[in-house]
Scaffold this active site. Structure first.
Site, mmCIF file in Angstrom:
data_model
loop_
_atom_site.group_PDB
_atom_site.id
_atom_site.type_symbol
_atom_site.label_atom_id
_atom_site.label_comp_id
_atom_site.label_asym_id
_atom_site.label_seq_id
_atom_site.Cartn_x
_atom_site.Cartn_y
_atom_site.Cartn_z
ATOM 1 C CE LYS A 14 10.894 -0.056 -7.559
ATOM 2 N NZ LYS A 14 11.224 -1.217 -6.708
ATOM 3 C CD GLU A 18 -4.411 -0.328 -3.160
ATOM 4 O OE1 GLU A 18 -4.291 0.026 -1.962
ATOM 5 O OE2 GLU A 18 -4.193 -1.477 -3.580
ATOM 6 C CB CYS A 25 -3.714 -1.652 1.457
ATOM 7 S SG CYS A 25 -3.929 -2.427 -0.119
ATOM 8 C CD GLU A 78 -1.761 0.370 5.904
ATOM 9 O OE1 GLU A 78 -0.907 1.150 5.473
ATOM 10 O OE2 GLU A 78 -2.546 -0.246 5.180
#
Ligand code: ADP
Length: 471
Positions: A174, A249, A283, A375
């Site tokens: 997905k 992750e 990331c 982040e």
């Protein structure tokens, strides 16, 4: 004219059972893009049945036979590069060099795992003395679920698909609802390249509808997720309840440590790349620039000068989703110091029509400020000076994340000393390359499990021991 895309189930385009499609947007222009099928639990269930029916025959093929198909998929991705790049551009606004790199890397994953599975996909014989034959074998899980984000759509799909398929699993993937089309195209290419129907299925749709249904489906034997910490935490709970093996992750707030004796040209270029590569929506972006005090201001000045010459739409792209754009602008507005450069959106020109944010540097930021801890996932760099090696290490590890780190020093022994003491899954010293061969994954809140490299092949397999007495 917007095109309407269906799911890809059992080797063919399949309309969603609910007959509903979702709009997408070109973030570079704000114009509407293609529509994707709004996947439901019923669509997920159909895809899992197709994968379940296909998995045994695929698993029974030899590694060499599966590798031959993977090589043909790599060929097909390379041959289709221009189309894949255009599909990706239309929903992400990425610039040409970034698009090309991502498509090349996508093909490279299939090539790499096609080779690796033949050399390292098998177990070993365990010697237990005469009259006994004991060996191990790697076996696929069966049907693997993969959920990918919007920042590197095709690339992250291939990063998970190549080892999972190489090992003989069937997959239901997905992609993000914002960036699904390249993954659908890949599934069609893989089918033309000889991947049997049902081995790879693509269900599009939102996280709460299609993603949750995929994670919850009892036919899924393993899950791989790349995305936000919040969704990762939710999926870890679902997987925990079902005892489902899971790769997570997640995010990062990775340090880029620069000592005064470093190759400053290289270090400055690395800092600029952290801002521009996918506009910081990676990331692994090293967006915490930690610089030894004696060269701090010089390094900041050089980064600011380099950034000033960057052109939106040419050197870097927009933010990919509206929500991300708002989040980054909010963090910029809350920063505790004025920006050394950038600091907001574009007010005029074509960049003002898209979701572009000016590459931004905040110098000498309090390490506890939200912009230094959270982040950002945008073109925003914070800098913090340090006095010595211990100070650098303390700052580098002063984060809840641990995905990657970069260290620049003219003293390689010091670089390697730090590399061993920094809590992160990957550390690059003086620009050491991190490629498809190098295992990638998080320490701390950045997740667990490993993608890329040989390690990822074995993530998609379970190890069985067989022992027989020879009597
Ligand atoms: P971001 O906030 O960067 O969009 P997300 O973690 O929300 O990151 O999205 C990454 C992927 O996870 C996307 O494919 C998204 O649709 C999916 N997703 C989001 N929420 C869920 C959920 N509750 N369950 C399963 N998948 C989800």
């Amino acid at each position: 004219m917007a095109i309407r895309h269906d799911h890809w189930i059992d080797g063919r385009h399949t309309p969603p059972e609910g007959r509903a499609w979702l709009p997408t947007l070109d973030p570079a222009t704000g114009k509407p893009g293609d529509e994707i099928a709004a996947g439901s639990p019923a669509d997920v269930a159909r895809a899992v049945v197709a994968a379940e029916n296909a998995r045994h025959a695929w698993a029974h093929r030899s590694p060499a036979e599966r590798a031959a198909v993977l090589h043909r998929i790599a060929d097909a991705v390379e041959a289709d590069a221009e189309t894949l790049m255009e599909l990706e551009r239309a929903c992400t606004g990425k610039v040409l060099a970034q698009l090309r790199l991502e498509v090349e890397t996508s093909a490279a994953y299939f090539r790499y795992y096609a080779g690796v599975v033949r050399a390292a996909g098998q177990g070993q014989v365990i010697e237990q003395g005469a009259g006994v034959h004991t060996y191990t074998r790697y076996e696929p899980y069966g049907v693997v679920g993969v959920i990918t984000p919007w920042n590197l759509p095709l690339n992250q799909a291939c990063r998970a698909l190549a080892p999972a398929l190489a090992m003989g699993n069937a997959v239901v993937i997905k992609p993000s609802e914002f960036t699904s089309v390249s993954t659908l195209r890949l599934a069609g290419l893989a089918a033309e390249a000889g991947l049997p129907a049902g081995v790879l299925n693509v269900i599009t749709g939102t996280g709460p509808e299609a993603g949750e249904a995929l994670a919850a489906h009892p036919g899924i034997r393993r899950l791989a997720f790349t995305g936000s910490v919040a969704t990762g935490r939710y999926l870890a709970g679902v997987a925990g309840g079902r005892l489902l093996p899971l790769t997570l992750e997640l995010g990062g707030k990775s340090p880029l440590v620069v000592f005064a004796d470093a190759d400053l040209d290289g270090a400055v270029a690395a800092a600029v790349t952290a801002l521009t590569a996918n506009s910081g929506q990676v990331c692994s972006a090293t967006t915490r620039l930690l610089v030894e005090e004696s060269v701090h201001d010089e390094v900041v000045d050089r980064v600011v000068t380099a950034v000033a010459g960057l052109r939106p739409g040419v050197d870097f792209g927009p933010l990919i989703t509206e929500a991300q754009y708002r989040k980054v602008l909010d963090l910029l507005a809350d920063a505790p110091v004025p920006p050394a450069t950038g600091g907001g959106p574009y007010e005029e020109g074509s960049a003002a029509r898209g979701l572009y944010v000016r590459p931004t540097v905040f110098a000498r930021v309090d390490p506890d400020a939200p912009v230094a801890r959270e982040e950002v996932f945008g073109p925003v760099l914070v800098t913090v000076p340090f006095e010595d090696e211990d100070g650098a290490l303390e700052l580098a590890n002063d984060t809840e994340y641990g995905l990657v780190a970069a260290v620049w020093s003219g003293d390689l022994a010091r670089g390697l000393r730090l590399a061993e003491r920094i809590e992160a899954g990957q550390v690059a010293v003086n620009g050491g390359p991190l490629t498809v061969e190098t295992p990638f994954g998080g320490y701390k809140r950045s997740g667990y499990g490993r993608e890329k490299g040989l390690a990822a092949l074995h993530e998609y397999a379970q190890l069985k021991t067989v022992s027989a007495t020879l009597r």
